[in-house]
Structure formats: C-alpha cells, structure tokens
Motif scaffolding. Structure first.
Motif, PDB file in Angstrom:
ATOM      1  N   VAL A  18       0.824  -1.077   0.008  1.00  0.00           N
ATOM      2  CA  VAL A  18       0.039  -0.033  -0.051  1.00  0.00           C
ATOM      3  C   VAL A  18       0.865   1.265  -0.035  1.00  0.00           C
ATOM      4  CG1 VAL A  18      -1.709   1.281   1.255  1.00  0.00           C
ATOM      5  CG2 VAL A  18      -1.957  -1.010   1.035  1.00  0.00           C
ATOM      6  N   GLU A  19       1.977   1.341   0.659  1.00  0.00           N
ATOM      7  CA  GLU A  19       2.930   2.203   1.027  1.00  0.00           C
ATOM      8  C   GLU A  19       3.284   2.477  -0.653  1.00  0.00           C
ATOM      9  OE1 GLU A  19       6.207   1.811   2.973  1.00  0.00           O
ATOM     10  OE2 GLU A  19       6.832   4.114   3.106  1.00  0.00           O
ATOM     11  N   ARG A  20       3.943   1.395  -1.339  1.00  0.00           N
ATOM     12  CA  ARG A  20       4.185   1.755  -2.841  1.00  0.00           C
ATOM     13  C   ARG A  20       3.350   2.410  -3.594  1.00  0.00           C
ATOM     14  NH1 ARG A  20       9.017  -0.267  -4.857  1.00  0.00           N
ATOM     15  NH2 ARG A  20      10.423  -0.982  -3.054  1.00  0.00           N
ATOM     16  N   LEU A  21       1.929   1.809  -3.538  1.00  0.00           N
ATOM     17  CA  LEU A  21       0.878   2.015  -4.244  1.00  0.00           C
ATOM     18  C   LEU A  21       0.577   3.550  -4.210  1.00  0.00           C
ATOM     19  CD1 LEU A  21      -1.481  -0.950  -3.969  1.00  0.00           C
ATOM     20  CD2 LEU A  21      -0.462  -0.065  -6.088  1.00  0.00           C
ATOM     21  N   HIS A  22       0.626   3.755  -3.120  1.00  0.00           N
ATOM     22  CA  HIS A  22       0.393   5.472  -2.702  1.00  0.00           C
ATOM     23  C   HIS A  22       1.362   6.352  -3.010  1.00  0.00           C
ATOM     24  CE1 HIS A  22       0.865   8.883  -0.012  1.00  0.00           C
ATOM     25  NE2 HIS A  22      -0.358   9.005  -0.253  1.00  0.00           N
TER      26      HIS A  22
END
Ligand code: APR
Length: 314
Positions: A18-22
């Motif tokens: 999720v951190e990467r997607l954000h």
C-alpha cells in the motif's frame, strides 16, 4: 477517475504494498484486515496517506475491517494469511491459509465481481487454485505472484557473481514457488547472452541453489517471511495491468495445455495487460528443464488433489 486497488491483509506484505501504491499517485487504495485487528488497517492507512503532500500523491488510502469500501475494485491483492516461521516450508501453511483464502475470495466475489485477483498468500500455487475454485473466475483474472520474486533474487545473485549491474540481468524462473522451483539457465541472460555461456556449470548451480533457498534465508533471520521485495514484485504486476503494458512476467497461471501441462497452477511467463493474463508465452525448454517443470506440476497437482478432497472450508 483513478483505478481502485484493494489489498486484503494489512500485515507486512500488504502494508508495504500500500505504501508503494500510494507513492505512485496512480491508484486509490483500500487496505482490509479482520475486525480483530481493531484500528490497525485504518491507522496504517492514515500514516501512509498523510505523506501525500511530501510525496506529491493524491491517492486516497483507506483502511477497513470489512469490504464495503472495497466495492468495484479493479484489482484485488490477497495477502491475507500466515507467513512462514523458521523451519517451516511454505507447504505447511496449506490447510490454515486455504481457509483464509476461501473466505476472503467469497467476500471479493460479491464486492468486486469484475476485479483481477493477484494472490500472494503461500503456498502460492495451491492458494491460487483455492481462489480460482472459490471465485469461478476465468484464469486470466486469478494470478499468483511468485516467479518475479524468485527471478529478482536470481538476478541479484548473478549480477554480484559477474560484477555487472543487476539491470543487465534477466532471469527466467518458472515452476513452483517452493522446493520445485525451476530456474531456467538457458533463458537467463546477461546483456542478451545466456548465462550458460558466461558461467561455469558449478557457478550456475551455486546461484540457483542460493535462489531456491533465498526465502528460507530471510525467514531464518527475520523469524517471518520476506515482504519488501514481495511487495515490490506485486507492484510490477499491478503496473503492467493498469498501464496495459503486455509485459512478460513469470506468474502463477492455471495451465490449459501450455508446456504440455493442464489443470494446474504453475509459474510460467505470462503476458500481463489490462485483462490480467493476456496469454502464456511458452519458452523453449531443454529435457532437464522440461522434466523439472513436470516434477513441479506434480507437486502442485498433489496439493490441488488434497484440496479437492477436503470440503470447501468454512
Ligand atoms: N481477512 C483479512 N485479513 C486476514 C485474514 C482474513 N480472513 N486472516 C488473516 N489476515 C491478515 C492478518 O490479520 C495479518 O494482518 O493477514 C495479515 C498477514 O500479515 P503478516 O502476518 O504480516 O504476513 P505477511 O508477511 O504479510 O505475509 C502474508 O503472504 O508472502 C505471503 O507467506 C506469506 O502467506 C503469507 C502472506
């Protein structure tokens, strides 16, 4: 409108993803975990979304304990389940994670009937089968992430051995995400040259062995399984799908005759685009590699047969 990605399982792999997607700012994200985790998914998502200003990202990141906010996701990533502990094989997670994957798949079908599902939970190939059986979706929409991770591990080892940039190395790793992994030296290249022409047989055997043990080495050190690179590898799949790249990536796909194998999930080169798996690319294999693929398929088939005999878990 941005595409929507749901990540189920707000643990190490899920939260890293999720951190990467954000950071991309390209998609809106929902992170789901079980109610027993309390405010954990919401807390992680708030923490991530608060970085929007410094990261120049307008992606919304929502944490949830149910599937209401996940509705109509374009992609769902399933990371729910238990990771390995030291001394465990991925296969030992079979029963416990099959139950979790079945129940999550049921929720996904009703919330996001048209999504592409990327499975990460181990034992990977068997969990893909559980998800396919539960969703009854076509195979192009139920895909497993494993080969990209194994290939990435092998690429690092080869780059270090030859003293060249990892960017010049392209590894082909097929088969299972487990002991019957099938690294394919004849299709593993450095600047287009097969490693069989650049490394001694003993050197290839050494890097291959280290690659197969790559996950276990991390479990021994961390006391849980890897998550930074697994999350990065899922990103690679998501980007190929949302950008309709038709990028060839090794993924676990339900085979329908490719490589002479049928009705079994196995890591193969898949062309990933807007429909998920657009097609499987059959690379030529020598006799030894073909035999290794057959052995890998047998190992997954045994797990699938075992799962077929067990009633659909509650
Ligand atoms: N629904 C949603 N989330 C669930 C469910 C469920 N039914 N069951 C468990 N989870 C959640 C857990 O609450 C936990 O937060 O899945 C999360 C798993 O996180 P971790 O324990 O940190 O595991 P992680 O390292 O992320 O690995 C997850 O991916 O790579 C594989 O082998 C690994 O199978 C494992 C999975």
């Amino acid at each position: 409108m941005k595409q929507k990605v749901t990540v189920v399982g707000a643990g190490n792999v899920g939260a890293s993803l999720v951190e990467r997607l954000h950071t991309t700012g390209l998609v809106d994200v929902v992170l789901v975990d079980i109610p027993e985790t309390g405010g954990m998914p919401k807390g992680k998502c708030l923490d991530i979304e608060q970085g929007g200003s410094v990261l120049r990202s307008d992606s919304s990141v929502i944490g949830a304990a149910d599937y209401e906010q996940t509705k109509n996701s374009d992609i769902v990533v399933l990371t729910a389940g238990f990771p390995r502990k030291p001394g465990m094989t991925r296969e030992q997670l079979l029963d416990i994670n099959a139950k979790i994957v079945s129940s999550v798949a049921r929720q996904i079908i009703s919330a996001s009937p048209k999504a592409i599902l990327i499975v990460v939970t181990n034992p990977l190939d068997a969990m893909c089968f559980v998800a396919l059986r539960e969703t009854k979706w076509p195979r192009n929409r139920v895909i497993g992430m494993a080969g990209i991770l194994d290939a990435s591990r092998l690429e690092r080892l080869i780059a270090q051995k030859l003293g060249v940039s990892i960017e010049n190395v392209s590894a082909c790793v097929l088969g299972t995400h487990g002991e019957t992994m099938v690294p394919v030296p004849s299709a593993t290249t450095v600047f287009g040259v097969p490693i069989t022409k650049l490394m001694k047989e003993s050197e290839i055997a050494e890097v291959v062995q280290k690659c197969v043990q790559g996950g276990a080495e991390i479990v021994g050190l961390l006391k849980t399984s890897a998550y930074y690179t697994p999350a990065a590898c899922v990103m690679e799949m998501i980007m190929a799908i949302i950008k309709d790249k038709r990028k060839i990536l090794p993924c676990s796909v339900y085979l329908e005759g490719e490589f002479g194998l049928k009705d079994v999930y196995l890591g193969v080169p898949a062309v990933l685009g807007k429909n998920g798996v657009e097609r499987v690319m059959e690379v030529p294999l020598n006799d030894q590699e073909k035999a290794a693929m057959d052995k890998a398929a047998k190992a997954v088939q045994e797990m699938q047969d075992y799962l077929k005999k067990s009633p659909v878990p509650a």
